[in-house]
Design a protein around this motif. Structure first.
Motif, PDB file in Angstrom:
ATOM      1  N   ILE A  17      -8.602  -6.377 -56.219  1.00  0.00           N
ATOM      2  CA  ILE A  17      -9.696  -5.463 -56.551  1.00  0.00           C
ATOM      3  C   ILE A  17     -10.483  -5.967 -57.745  1.00  0.00           C
ATOM      4  CG2 ILE A  17     -10.218  -3.150 -57.419  1.00  0.00           C
ATOM      5  CD1 ILE A  17      -7.910  -2.109 -55.699  1.00  0.00           C
ATOM      6  N   VAL A  18      -9.790  -6.419 -58.795  1.00  0.00           N
ATOM      7  CA  VAL A  18     -10.464  -6.913 -60.003  1.00  0.00           C
ATOM      8  C   VAL A  18     -11.337  -8.122 -59.672  1.00  0.00           C
ATOM      9  CG1 VAL A  18     -10.111  -7.980 -62.267  1.00  0.00           C
ATOM     10  CG2 VAL A  18      -8.706  -6.035 -61.575  1.00  0.00           C
ATOM     11  N   ALA A  19     -10.778  -9.065 -58.915  1.00  0.00           N
ATOM     12  CA  ALA A  19     -11.543 -10.258 -58.547  1.00  0.00           C
ATOM     13  C   ALA A  19     -12.767  -9.893 -57.717  1.00  0.00           C
ATOM     14  CB  ALA A  19     -10.651 -11.233 -57.776  1.00  0.00           C
ATOM     15  N   THR A  20     -12.596  -8.944 -56.800  1.00  0.00           N
ATOM     16  CA  THR A  20     -13.716  -8.523 -55.956  1.00  0.00           C
ATOM     17  C   THR A  20     -14.810  -7.864 -56.780  1.00  0.00           C
ATOM     18  OG1 THR A  20     -12.218  -8.189 -54.089  1.00  0.00           O
ATOM     19  CG2 THR A  20     -14.364  -7.131 -53.963  1.00  0.00           C
ATOM     20  N   VAL A  21     -14.435  -7.008 -57.714  1.00  0.00           N
ATOM     21  CA  VAL A  21     -15.422  -6.338 -58.571  1.00  0.00           C
ATOM     22  C   VAL A  21     -16.240  -7.377 -59.344  1.00  0.00           C
ATOM     23  CG1 VAL A  21     -15.668  -4.928 -60.655  1.00  0.00           C
ATOM     24  CG2 VAL A  21     -14.230  -4.135 -58.768  1.00  0.00           C
ATOM     25  N   LEU A  22     -15.584  -8.379 -59.904  1.00  0.00           N
ATOM     26  CA  LEU A  22     -16.294  -9.411 -60.670  1.00  0.00           C
ATOM     27  C   LEU A  22     -17.214 -10.236 -59.771  1.00  0.00           C
ATOM     28  CD1 LEU A  22     -13.419 -10.683 -63.008  1.00  0.00           C
ATOM     29  CD2 LEU A  22     -15.371  -9.252 -63.640  1.00  0.00           C
ATOM     30  N   THR A 184      -6.488  -4.950 -36.547  1.00  0.00           N
ATOM     31  CA  THR A 184      -6.372  -6.363 -36.887  1.00  0.00           C
ATOM     32  C   THR A 184      -6.170  -6.503 -38.389  1.00  0.00           C
ATOM     33  OG1 THR A 184      -7.427  -8.537 -36.676  1.00  0.00           O
ATOM     34  CG2 THR A 184      -8.867  -6.686 -37.198  1.00  0.00           C
ATOM     35  N   ASP A 185      -5.873  -7.698 -38.838  1.00  0.00           N
ATOM     36  CA  ASP A 185      -5.605  -7.944 -40.259  1.00  0.00           C
ATOM     37  C   ASP A 185      -6.909  -8.177 -41.021  1.00  0.00           C
ATOM     38  OD1 ASP A 185      -5.882 -11.192 -40.677  1.00  0.00           O
ATOM     39  OD2 ASP A 185      -5.278 -10.629 -38.650  1.00  0.00           O
ATOM     40  N   PRO A 186      -6.897  -8.035 -42.363  1.00  0.00           N
ATOM     41  CA  PRO A 186      -8.131  -8.152 -43.151  1.00  0.00           C
ATOM     42  C   PRO A 186      -8.844  -9.490 -42.998  1.00  0.00           C
ATOM     43  CG  PRO A 186      -6.402  -7.145 -44.464  1.00  0.00           C
ATOM     44  CD  PRO A 186      -5.762  -7.594 -43.192  1.00  0.00           C
ATOM     45  N   LEU A 187      -8.095 -10.600 -42.986  1.00  0.00           N
ATOM     46  CA  LEU A 187      -8.739 -11.912 -42.915  1.00  0.00           C
ATOM     47  C   LEU A 187      -9.441 -12.108 -41.575  1.00  0.00           C
ATOM     48  CD1 LEU A 187      -9.399 -14.630 -44.084  1.00  0.00           C
ATOM     49  CD2 LEU A 187      -7.144 -15.453 -43.379  1.00  0.00           C
ATOM     50  N   THR A 188      -8.773 -11.770 -40.482  1.00  0.00           N
ATOM     51  CA  THR A 188      -9.390 -11.914 -39.163  1.00  0.00           C
ATOM     52  C   THR A 188     -10.610 -11.011 -39.031  1.00  0.00           C
ATOM     53  OG1 THR A 188      -7.241 -12.444 -38.168  1.00  0.00           O
ATOM     54  CG2 THR A 188      -8.993 -11.749 -36.678  1.00  0.00           C
ATOM     55  N   ALA A 189     -10.483  -9.766 -39.512  1.00  0.00           N
ATOM     56  CA  ALA A 189     -11.606  -8.830 -39.439  1.00  0.00           C
ATOM     57  C   ALA A 189     -12.799  -9.342 -40.238  1.00  0.00           C
ATOM     58  CB  ALA A 189     -11.171  -7.461 -39.954  1.00  0.00           C
ATOM     59  N   THR A 190     -12.546  -9.886 -41.436  1.00  0.00           N
ATOM     60  CA  THR A 190     -13.631 -10.389 -42.276  1.00  0.00           C
ATOM     61  C   THR A 190     -14.300 -11.601 -41.640  1.00  0.00           C
ATOM     62  OG1 THR A 190     -12.405  -9.648 -44.229  1.00  0.00           O
ATOM     63  CG2 THR A 190     -14.235 -11.149 -44.604  1.00  0.00           C
ATOM     64  N   TRP A 191     -13.492 -12.495 -41.058  1.00  0.00           N
ATOM     65  CA  TRP A 191     -14.025 -13.697 -40.404  1.00  0.00           C
ATOM     66  C   TRP A 191     -14.909 -13.317 -39.222  1.00  0.00           C
ATOM     67  CZ3 TRP A 191     -11.828 -15.746 -35.567  1.00  0.00           C
ATOM     68  CH2 TRP A 191     -12.458 -16.928 -35.153  1.00  0.00           C
ATOM     69  N   LEU A 192     -14.406 -12.437 -38.369  1.00  0.00           N
ATOM     70  CA  LEU A 192     -15.181 -12.020 -37.200  1.00  0.00           C
ATOM     71  C   LEU A 192     -16.462 -11.294 -37.611  1.00  0.00           C
ATOM     72  CD1 LEU A 192     -12.287 -10.755 -34.891  1.00  0.00           C
ATOM     73  CD2 LEU A 192     -13.715 -12.779 -34.515  1.00  0.00           C
ATOM     74  N   PHE A 235     -14.680  -9.986 -49.537  1.00  0.00           N
ATOM     75  CA  PHE A 235     -14.400  -9.050 -48.446  1.00  0.00           C
ATOM     76  C   PHE A 235     -12.967  -9.177 -47.942  1.00  0.00           C
ATOM     77  CE2 PHE A 235     -18.941  -8.547 -48.478  1.00  0.00           C
ATOM     78  CZ  PHE A 235     -19.145  -7.265 -47.994  1.00  0.00           C
ATOM     79  N   TRP A 236     -12.429 -10.385 -47.991  1.00  0.00           N
ATOM     80  CA  TRP A 236     -11.028 -10.577 -47.617  1.00  0.00           C
ATOM     81  C   TRP A 236     -10.119  -9.831 -48.594  1.00  0.00           C
ATOM     82  CZ3 TRP A 236      -7.834 -15.615 -48.605  1.00  0.00           C
ATOM     83  CH2 TRP A 236      -6.559 -15.470 -48.042  1.00  0.00           C
ATOM     84  N   PHE A 237     -10.371 -10.033 -49.891  1.00  0.00           N
ATOM     85  CA  PHE A 237      -9.581  -9.341 -50.904  1.00  0.00           C
ATOM     86  C   PHE A 237      -9.736  -7.824 -50.764  1.00  0.00           C
ATOM     87  CE2 PHE A 237      -9.874 -13.058 -54.165  1.00  0.00           C
ATOM     88  CZ  PHE A 237      -9.082 -13.831 -53.341  1.00  0.00           C
ATOM     89  N   TRP A 238     -10.973  -7.393 -50.457  1.00  0.00           N
ATOM     90  CA  TRP A 238     -11.255  -5.956 -50.322  1.00  0.00           C
ATOM     91  C   TRP A 238     -10.467  -5.357 -49.161  1.00  0.00           C
ATOM     92  CZ3 TRP A 238     -13.490  -2.577 -53.413  1.00  0.00           C
ATOM     93  CH2 TRP A 238     -13.944  -1.358 -52.902  1.00  0.00           C
ATOM     94  N   GLY A 239     -10.494  -6.057 -48.030  1.00  0.00           N
ATOM     95  CA  GLY A 239      -9.727  -5.584 -46.885  1.00  0.00           C
ATOM     96  C   GLY A 239      -8.237  -5.565 -47.166  1.00  0.00           C
ATOM     97  N   HIS A 244      -3.463  -1.543 -48.701  1.00  0.00           N
ATOM     98  CA  HIS A 244      -2.385  -1.182 -49.624  1.00  0.00           C
ATOM     99  C   HIS A 244      -2.651   0.106 -50.388  1.00  0.00           C
ATOM    100  CE1 HIS A 244      -1.322  -5.395 -48.860  1.00  0.00           C
ATOM    101  NE2 HIS A 244      -0.121  -5.100 -49.312  1.00  0.00           N
ATOM    102  N   PHE A 245      -3.918   0.525 -50.457  1.00  0.00           N
ATOM    103  CA  PHE A 245      -4.277   1.743 -51.176  1.00  0.00           C
ATOM    104  C   PHE A 245      -5.161   2.615 -50.287  1.00  0.00           C
ATOM    105  CE2 PHE A 245      -3.953  -1.374 -54.780  1.00  0.00           C
ATOM    106  CZ  PHE A 245      -2.796  -0.851 -55.336  1.00  0.00           C
ATOM    107  N   PRO A 246      -5.233   3.932 -50.562  1.00  0.00           N
ATOM    108  CA  PRO A 246      -6.147   4.799 -49.815  1.00  0.00           C
ATOM    109  C   PRO A 246      -7.600   4.342 -49.971  1.00  0.00           C
ATOM    110  CG  PRO A 246      -4.571   6.108 -51.061  1.00  0.00           C
ATOM    111  CD  PRO A 246      -4.395   4.688 -51.512  1.00  0.00           C
ATOM    112  N   THR A 247      -8.397   4.570 -48.933  1.00  0.00           N
ATOM    113  CA  THR A 247      -9.793   4.131 -48.949  1.00  0.00           C
ATOM    114  C   THR A 247     -10.554   4.678 -50.144  1.00  0.00           C
ATOM    115  OG1 THR A 247      -9.756   4.113 -46.531  1.00  0.00           O
ATOM    116  CG2 THR A 247     -11.913   4.021 -47.582  1.00  0.00           C
ATOM    117  N   GLY A 248     -10.352   5.970 -50.446  1.00  0.00           N
ATOM    118  CA  GLY A 248     -11.080   6.587 -51.557  1.00  0.00           C
ATOM    119  C   GLY A 248     -10.789   5.923 -52.881  1.00  0.00           C
ATOM    120  N   LYS A 249      -9.525   5.575 -53.123  1.00  0.00           N
ATOM    121  CA  LYS A 249      -9.162   4.940 -54.393  1.00  0.00           C
ATOM    122  C   LYS A 249      -9.783   3.553 -54.507  1.00  0.00           C
ATOM    123  CE  LYS A 249      -4.838   7.289 -55.549  1.00  0.00           C
ATOM    124  NZ  LYS A 249      -3.404   7.115 -55.880  1.00  0.00           N
ATOM    125  N   VAL A 250      -9.756   2.800 -53.410  1.00  0.00           N
ATOM    126  CA  VAL A 250     -10.344   1.463 -53.449  1.00  0.00           C
ATOM    127  C   VAL A 250     -11.856   1.559 -53.637  1.00  0.00           C
ATOM    128  CG1 VAL A 250     -10.627  -0.696 -52.181  1.00  0.00           C
ATOM    129  CG2 VAL A 250      -8.493   0.563 -51.999  1.00  0.00           C
TER     130      VAL A 250
END
Length: 307
Positions: A17-22, A184-192, A235-239, A244-250
């Protein structure tokens, strides 16, 4: 040993999350920096091309060459998510950079978490809480202040409208992404999704080639960085964090982006939103934060299962 592993496990999602925010904060500054040389469509296409290449390499490396495509419904969801969030949002986001400063764009676009809350009520039949209503009222007051700042000539009202449209696309993409991640998993979803967004932007290929002939190297490198960092890795990190966390918190974590953008923009571009715009942005983000608050769940002791 098990307890230590359980304590350190959340560190990776938090770091994501921190890396994505930056990285996402830096993209607001870069689209403003690139606005004078690349139009929104070509800038978006360059970014997504770099993102697709990066994600393809990551996927081959992580999967060791074994790609597992999701089912047809999941493919449809990821494609839709990619067209809305990667293609349309990116173009509209770039267009806003031609009208208003990076900090103001960030403050308006970060209405998206509030819109996600409303979307969850409308589409996922979640309850409409009093906190969501209060957050909407406060955020609308903040948007009103930003609009007043725009009417004084310090900001472009057209730019504010474009930034609001970007926020709607952002929220829509986030909601559809959550559905796609069920299959599907975050990496595959982000790639597609990135590949789908790139295909959707191919009509800009000719204009992109023409503009590259006169575009400076720093702007081109900035577009490539946005594809590798904020798009592919971000987007990979975000997914990954959303799994791992609820959508609202992320989603609420993006509230830190505007503050980072204002500092980055001030240090690199010498841009600072007008005072009334900053106040309005603070009020808007306060409303988003109110809407994202959740009451702590009561702890109910449970009997340990017999093993």
């Amino acid at each position: 040993m098990t307890q230590n592993a359980a304590r350190t496990l959340p560190a990776l999602p938090v770091a994501a999350i921190v890396a994505t925010v930056l990285m996402w904060a830096s993209s607001f500054v870069l689209i403003r920096y690139s606005a004078g040389e690349l139009s929104p469509g070509p800038l978006a296409l360059l970014r997504l091309l770099a993102g697709t290449v990066t994600l393809s390499a990551l996927l081959l490396w992580v999967r060791r060459g074994n790609l597992h495509l999701p089912s047809r419904p999941a493919l449809g969801l990821t494609a839709l998510f990619g067209v809305i969030w990667f293609a349309l949002y990116t173009v509209v986001f770039n267009l806003a950079g031609h009208y208003i400063d990076a900090g103001t764009i960030a403050m308006v676009v970060n209405l998206a978490p509030l819109m996600v809350g409303v979307g969850a009520v409308v589409f996922f039949k979640e309850s409409f809480s009093s906190r969501l209503f209060a957050g909407m009222v406060v955020s609308l007051c903040g948007i009103g202040l930003i609009t007043v700042a725009g009417s004084t000539g310090q900001l472009a009202l057209a730019g504010l409208g474009i930034a609001l449209l970007a926020a709607f696309l952002y929220a829509g993409g986030m909601l559809i992404q959550k559905l796609a991640l069920r299959h599907t998993d975050p990496l595959t979803a982000t790639w597609l999704a990135c590949a789908a967004g790139t295909i959707a932007l191919l009509p800009f290929l000719g204009a992109t080639w023409d503009q590259l002939q006169t575009t400076s190297t720093p702007v081109i490198l900035g577009a490539v960085y946005m594809g590798i960092g904020p798009t592919a890795l971000g987007f990979w990190f975000w997914g990954y964090a959303m799994n791992h966390f609820p959508t609202g918190k992320v989603a609420a974590c993006t509230l830190a982006v505007p503050a980072v953008v204002v500092v980055m923009s001030w240090l690199t571009l010498g841009e600072v939103p007008p005072l009334l715009g900053i106040i309005g942005g603070a009020v808007t983000l306060t409303g988003v934060a109110i809407a994202q608050l959740r009451r702590p769940a009561r702890h109910v002791p449970q009997a340990r299962p017999v093993r």
